[in-house]
Design a protein around this motif. Structure first.
Motif, PDB file in Angstrom:
ATOM      1  N   LEU A  60      -3.057 -11.139  -9.352  1.00 47.80           N
ATOM      2  CA  LEU A  60      -3.321 -10.020  -8.445  1.00 47.80           C
ATOM      3  C   LEU A  60      -2.183  -9.006  -8.496  1.00 47.80           C
ATOM      4  O   LEU A  60      -2.419  -7.798  -8.558  1.00 47.80           O
ATOM      5  N   GLU A  61      -0.963  -9.495  -8.458  1.00 46.28           N
ATOM      6  CA  GLU A  61       0.198  -8.606  -8.486  1.00 46.28           C
ATOM      7  C   GLU A  61       0.217  -7.766  -9.753  1.00 46.28           C
ATOM      8  O   GLU A  61       0.468  -6.554  -9.707  1.00 46.28           O
ATOM      9  N   ASP A  62      -0.089  -8.389 -10.887  1.00 46.96           N
ATOM     10  CA  ASP A  62      -0.156  -7.647 -12.157  1.00 46.96           C
ATOM     11  C   ASP A  62      -1.275  -6.614 -12.112  1.00 46.96           C
ATOM     12  O   ASP A  62      -1.117  -5.487 -12.581  1.00 46.96           O
ATOM     13  N   GLY A  63      -2.437  -6.991 -11.524  1.00 50.12           N
ATOM     14  CA  GLY A  63      -3.564  -6.071 -11.427  1.00 50.12           C
ATOM     15  C   GLY A  63      -3.261  -4.891 -10.518  1.00 50.12           C
ATOM     16  O   GLY A  63      -3.613  -3.750 -10.834  1.00 50.12           O
ATOM     17  N   VAL A  64      -2.607  -5.149  -9.397  1.00 43.03           N
ATOM     18  CA  VAL A  64      -2.234  -4.070  -8.476  1.00 43.03           C
ATOM     19  C   VAL A  64      -1.270  -3.116  -9.166  1.00 43.03           C
ATOM     20  O   VAL A  64      -1.427  -1.887  -9.094  1.00 43.03           O
ATOM     21  N   ARG A  65      -0.289  -3.643  -9.849  1.00 44.79           N
ATOM     22  CA  ARG A  65       0.681  -2.808 -10.572  1.00 44.79           C
ATOM     23  C   ARG A  65      -0.043  -1.915 -11.582  1.00 44.79           C
ATOM     24  O   ARG A  65       0.239  -0.723 -11.708  1.00 44.79           O
ATOM     25  N   GLN A  66      -1.000  -2.501 -12.292  1.00 46.95           N
ATOM     26  CA  GLN A  66      -1.756  -1.745 -13.299  1.00 46.95           C
ATOM     27  C   GLN A  66      -2.575  -0.625 -12.648  1.00 46.95           C
ATOM     28  O   GLN A  66      -2.591   0.502 -13.139  1.00 46.95           O
ATOM     29  N   VAL A  67      -3.231  -0.908 -11.529  1.00 42.97           N
ATOM     30  CA  VAL A  67      -4.017   0.121 -10.839  1.00 42.97           C
ATOM     31  C   VAL A  67      -3.104   1.239 -10.346  1.00 42.97           C
ATOM     32  O   VAL A  67      -3.427   2.428 -10.493  1.00 42.97           O
ATOM     33  N   LEU A  68      -1.969   0.878  -9.776  1.00 42.82           N
ATOM     34  CA  LEU A  68      -1.063   1.897  -9.246  1.00 42.82           C
ATOM     35  C   LEU A  68      -0.519   2.802 -10.339  1.00 42.82           C
ATOM     36  O   LEU A  68      -0.384   4.012 -10.141  1.00 42.82           O
ATOM     37  N   THR A  69      -0.217   2.239 -11.488  1.00 35.38           N
ATOM     38  CA  THR A  69       0.337   3.059 -12.567  1.00 35.38           C
ATOM     39  C   THR A  69      -0.740   3.807 -13.345  1.00 35.38           C
ATOM     40  O   THR A  69      -0.567   4.992 -13.650  1.00 35.38           O
ATOM     41  N   GLU A  79       8.535  -3.997  -7.402  1.00 38.26           N
ATOM     42  CA  GLU A  79       8.018  -5.299  -6.991  1.00 38.26           C
ATOM     43  C   GLU A  79       6.650  -5.168  -6.313  1.00 38.26           C
ATOM     44  O   GLU A  79       6.400  -4.250  -5.545  1.00 38.26           O
ATOM     45  N   VAL A  80       5.764  -6.120  -6.623  1.00 35.54           N
ATOM     46  CA  VAL A  80       4.461  -6.230  -5.969  1.00 35.54           C
ATOM     47  C   VAL A  80       4.351  -7.661  -5.469  1.00 35.54           C
ATOM     48  O   VAL A  80       4.559  -8.608  -6.214  1.00 35.54           O
ATOM     49  N   ARG A  81       4.021  -7.818  -4.194  1.00 31.63           N
ATOM     50  CA  ARG A  81       3.880  -9.151  -3.592  1.00 31.63           C
ATOM     51  C   ARG A  81       2.531  -9.259  -2.901  1.00 31.63           C
ATOM     52  O   ARG A  81       2.265  -8.545  -1.944  1.00 31.63           O
ATOM     53  N   CYS A  82       1.686 -10.168  -3.403  1.00 30.45           N
ATOM     54  CA  CYS A  82       0.393 -10.438  -2.770  1.00 30.45           C
ATOM     55  C   CYS A  82       0.421 -11.848  -2.193  1.00 30.45           C
ATOM     56  O   CYS A  82       1.041 -12.745  -2.772  1.00 30.45           O
ATOM     57  N   PRO A  83      -0.242 -12.050  -1.072  1.00 35.02           N
ATOM     58  CA  PRO A  83      -0.248 -13.382  -0.461  1.00 35.02           C
ATOM     59  C   PRO A  83      -1.032 -14.384  -1.312  1.00 35.02           C
ATOM     60  O   PRO A  83      -2.023 -14.033  -1.935  1.00 35.02           O
ATOM     61  N   VAL A 100       7.438   1.367  -4.307  1.00 27.94           N
ATOM     62  CA  VAL A 100       7.160   2.549  -5.124  1.00 27.94           C
ATOM     63  C   VAL A 100       8.292   3.538  -4.896  1.00 27.94           C
ATOM     64  O   VAL A 100       8.551   3.943  -3.756  1.00 27.94           O
ATOM     65  N   GLY A 101       8.981   3.882  -5.965  1.00 25.97           N
ATOM     66  CA  GLY A 101      10.103   4.803  -5.847  1.00 25.97           C
ATOM     67  C   GLY A 101      11.198   4.286  -4.940  1.00 25.97           C
ATOM     68  O   GLY A 101      11.851   5.055  -4.246  1.00 25.97           O
ATOM     69  N   GLY A 102      11.377   2.971  -4.904  1.00 24.52           N
ATOM     70  CA  GLY A 102      12.403   2.356  -4.084  1.00 24.52           C
ATOM     71  C   GLY A 102      12.021   2.187  -2.620  1.00 24.52           C
ATOM     72  O   GLY A 102      12.814   1.696  -1.824  1.00 24.52           O
ATOM     73  N   VAL A 103      10.813   2.594  -2.245  1.00 19.97           N
ATOM     74  CA  VAL A 103      10.352   2.506  -0.861  1.00 19.97           C
ATOM     75  C   VAL A 103       9.287   1.416  -0.752  1.00 19.97           C
ATOM     76  O   VAL A 103       8.322   1.397  -1.518  1.00 19.97           O
TER      77      VAL A 103
END
Length: 124
Positions: A60-69, A79-83, A100-103
């Motif tokens: 999930l974390e890899d998928g979220v990162r891919q969607v965001l980018t 960092e992406v953290r999913c439960p 994202v951008g340090g935030v």
């Protein structure tokens, strides 16, 4: 030997060798069932519903990162953290933390179907 006695003898001969298979050490042998029920009239495991599927948090974390980018065009996704333990069940939603951008921000994942598809909200 009667026909019934021969049938019982054949069944006993075919079941007994299985008692020692499939286990190691002190583990008891796996239960078997010759009919559609186990002791007490309960349905056998082959008639029960399958266990619900659970998302792999790392995937999930890899998928979220891919969607965001790729879909949202964000360049600085950290960092992406999913439960863990989230069920693959259409209509449920849960949040993942993203940087994202340090935030530190959150995105909401909404599960679309039993095949594991989901939508990712924009970071907020």
């Amino acid at each position: 030997m009667s026909r019934r006695a021969r049938l019982c003898a054949c069944l006993a001969a075919s079941v007994l060798p299985l008692a020692g298979c499939g286990g190691g050490g002190d583990a008891p042998p796996a239960p078997t069932s010759l009919g559609g029920t186990t002791g007490g009239g309960m349905p056998s495991s082959s008639t029960l519903s399958p266990a619900p599927r659970v998302f792999d948090a790392r995937a999930l974390e890899d998928g979220v990162r891919q969607v965001l980018t790729q879909s949202y065009g964000l360049a600085d996704v950290g960092e992406v953290r999913c439960p863990s333990g989230q069920f693959v069940q259409a209509g449920i939603s849960f949040d993942c933390e993203v940087v994202v951008g340090g935030v530190r921000k959150n995105v909401t994942l909404t599960v679309q179907g039993l095949d594991g598809t989901y939508q990712v909200s924009q970071p907020r």
